[in-house]
Design a protein around this motif. Structure first.
Motif, PDB file in Angstrom:
ATOM      1  N   SER A   1      80.584  58.756  36.964  1.00  0.00           N
ATOM      2  CA  SER A   1      80.256  56.764  36.706  1.00  0.00           C
ATOM      3  C   SER A   1      81.254  56.604  38.293  1.00  0.00           C
ATOM      4  O   SER A   1      81.351  57.486  39.173  1.00  0.00           O
TER       5      SER A   1
ATOM      6  N   TYR B   1      75.697  57.802  30.888  1.00  0.00           N
ATOM      7  CA  TYR B   1      76.201  58.366  32.086  1.00  0.00           C
ATOM      8  C   TYR B   1      75.945  59.994  31.999  1.00  0.00           C
ATOM      9  O   TYR B   1      76.755  61.104  32.486  1.00  0.00           O
TER      10      TYR B   1
ATOM     11  N   ARG C   1      84.515  59.459  28.989  1.00  0.00           N
ATOM     12  CA  ARG C   1      83.193  60.381  28.389  1.00  0.00           C
ATOM     13  C   ARG C   1      82.488  62.143  28.694  1.00  0.00           C
ATOM     14  O   ARG C   1      82.175  62.236  27.325  1.00  0.00           O
TER      15      ARG C   1
ATOM     16  N   MET D   1      86.888  55.113  37.999  1.00  0.00           N
ATOM     17  CA  MET D   1      85.924  55.916  37.254  1.00  0.00           C
ATOM     18  C   MET D   1      86.231  57.482  36.633  1.00  0.00           C
ATOM     19  O   MET D   1      85.558  57.743  36.177  1.00  0.00           O
TER      20      MET D   1
ATOM     21  N   SER E   1      74.695  47.390  35.777  1.00  0.00           N
ATOM     22  CA  SER E   1      74.652  48.598  35.645  1.00  0.00           C
ATOM     23  C   SER E   1      73.255  48.905  35.186  1.00  0.00           C
ATOM     24  O   SER E   1      72.515  48.277  35.142  1.00  0.00           O
TER      25      SER E   1
ATOM     26  N   LYS F   1      86.892  56.208  33.405  1.00  0.00           N
ATOM     27  CA  LYS F   1      85.910  56.343  32.665  1.00  0.00           C
ATOM     28  C   LYS F   1      85.095  57.692  32.195  1.00  0.00           C
ATOM     29  O   LYS F   1      84.483  58.169  30.976  1.00  0.00           O
TER      30      LYS F   1
END
Length: 438
Positions: free
Chosen positions: A269, A436, A297, A290, A429, A293
């Motif tokens: 990310s 991702y 994930r 980050m 994005s 994230k």
């Protein structure tokens, strides 16, 4: 029969089986491409936006980039990856939204379920594209064109549309899917590949960019037909190893198996700053955001990483990375951010202006071969940066946050550093696979 003389389907069917040329025993590959996907979902959810120019992307005043533009906006010259400021000048009356990526992923999953219902041989390559092997007799016995038409109808019932290319190879199916948008259905029957490709420009083939095109043009190779007929030696001399791949794609000799799953190599990310960041507080907050994230994930994908990489891009647009291998794998936000803080001084010092910062986690499964530290004190192998130890209830905290995110979306739970970072991002994005996974 030349490709131009082969009857093409009109719309999304229905088609009588008797009116379709026989597919024979060749492989049949579909490339399903959702039309202006992000913008289409926004128009689906906002009836008042239908028929109007809609742009999904970052703010025009904050270095944003267009993620997707509706076809109404494209009529003004707006396209993906365009600076938002340029798009705003071209289409000043457009409706702008930064996007709702949890919603896009949800609709994407619905579409992929439709594809899997038609064939188990599906490979999703981005949030809005997937290859599907529908070779007669492999999954069902239906004619590939009938399968494609049925998919278009079923996807339309979800409220969005798709364009489909049908061919014997992935590369030709991909090119075909772009020929007639939106809701196009272009079929290249077995034996018609040369007729379809020969007059197309080199850039139509995936993998040929501006530099490769310039080199080939310098050798008199200007179309895909020219590339098919060029000697291997000349192409390899111009493009190196990439030349072999391009020749295989244009000649239909590439490995075209559609494998249901692909290996995940990294989870990452990154965020771009609307105004260059230069203070410890700004950069650390972005790193923490980050890490949160990437950690979520990783856990959602059931992965643990043994390598952490920090990436920064300076104001002059040059980029640098620093990487560290761990002796024990992790998917904890707190472990990731501790390693990131250790790596940061290798690529940045306070006062240096940054446009972008990011974290990547990789090395899944590789940790089993690493030797534990002789001085292991019970902490994770990535020892916390001094003064930044994780809370005692870290695991419980992350589990609770994950449960809320899974139900209500990634942004449902955010820590303070994530909220702070959002205030200075471009809002743009990408459409990477699953948003991702690399």
């Amino acid at each position: 029969m030349p490709f131009d003389e082969v009857p093409q389907p009109q719309g999304a069917g229905p088609f009588p089986t008797s009116g379709l040329p026989d597919w024979g025993g060749a492989r049949a590959i579909l490339l399903v491409d959702l039309d202006a996907f992000f913008a289409s979902v926004e128009q689906l959810d906002h009836p008042g936006w239908r028929g109007k120019p809609v742009i999904v992307g970052g703010s025009p005043t904050r270095r944003g980039v267009v993620s997707t533009a509706s076809y109404e906006a494209r009529a003004f010259g707006v396209h993906s990856a365009m600076p938002s400021s340029t798009a705003a000048a071209l289409c000043p009356h457009a409706i702008w939204t930064e996007g709702r990526f949890a919603r896009y992923r949800a609709v994407s999953r619905q579409v992929m379920d439709v594809l899997l219902d038609e064939s188990p041989f599906m490979r999703q390559v981005s949030i809005d594209e997937a290859f599907l092997d529908v070779t007669p007799g492999r999954a069902r016995g239906d004619h590939p064109v009938l399968v494609a038409a049925r998919i278009q109808r079923r996807v339309a019932e979800l409220g969005v549309t798709c364009s489909i290319g049908v061919a014997t190879t992935r590369s030709v199916a991909k090119i075909a899917s772009d020929r007639d948008k939106p809701r196009g259905l272009t079929v290249v029957y077995p034996g018609q590949e040369r007729g379809f490709l020969q007059r197309l420009s080199l850039r139509e083939l995936s993998g040929i960019g501006e530099a490769a095109e310039r080199k080939l043009n310098g050798m008199g190779i200007r179309t895909l037909g020219d590339l098919m007929d060029a000697s291997d030696e000349r192409v390899l001399r111009a493009l190196g190893k990439q030349g072999a791949t391009m020749l295989a794609r244009v000649r239909g000799t590439e490995d075209d198996a559609v494998r249901p799953e692909r290996e995940v190599k990294s989870v990452s990310s990154e965020t771009s700053f609307a105004v260059d960041a230069s203070t410890v507080e700004e950069v650390r907050a972005a790193l923490f955001a980050m890490a949160a994230k990437v950690g979520w994930r990783l856990r959602r994908a059931g992965l643990e990483a043994s390598t952490v990489t920090v990436k920064v891009r300076y104001a002059d647009r040059t980029a640098h990375t620093a990487q560290q291998r761990l002796s024990a794998a992790t998917n904890s936000d707190f472990a990731l951010r501790e390693v990131a803080l250790e790596l940061l001084p290798k690529v940045w010092a306070p006062g240096m202006r940054l446009r972008l910062v990011g974290i990547a986690a990789s090395g899944f499964g590789a940790h089993e071969a690493f030797q534990p530290s002789l001085f292991d004190d019970g902490q994770d192998a990535a020892a916390p940066a001094k003064g930044h130890r994780r809370p005692r209830n870290a695991d419980a905290l992350l589990s609770a946050a994950d449960a809320v995110r899974e139900r209500f979306g990634e942004k449902a739970v955010q820590f303070g550093h994530e909220r702070r970072t959002q205030q200075n991002t471009t809002g743009s994005s990408s459409k990477n696979p699953a948003d991702y996974l690399d």
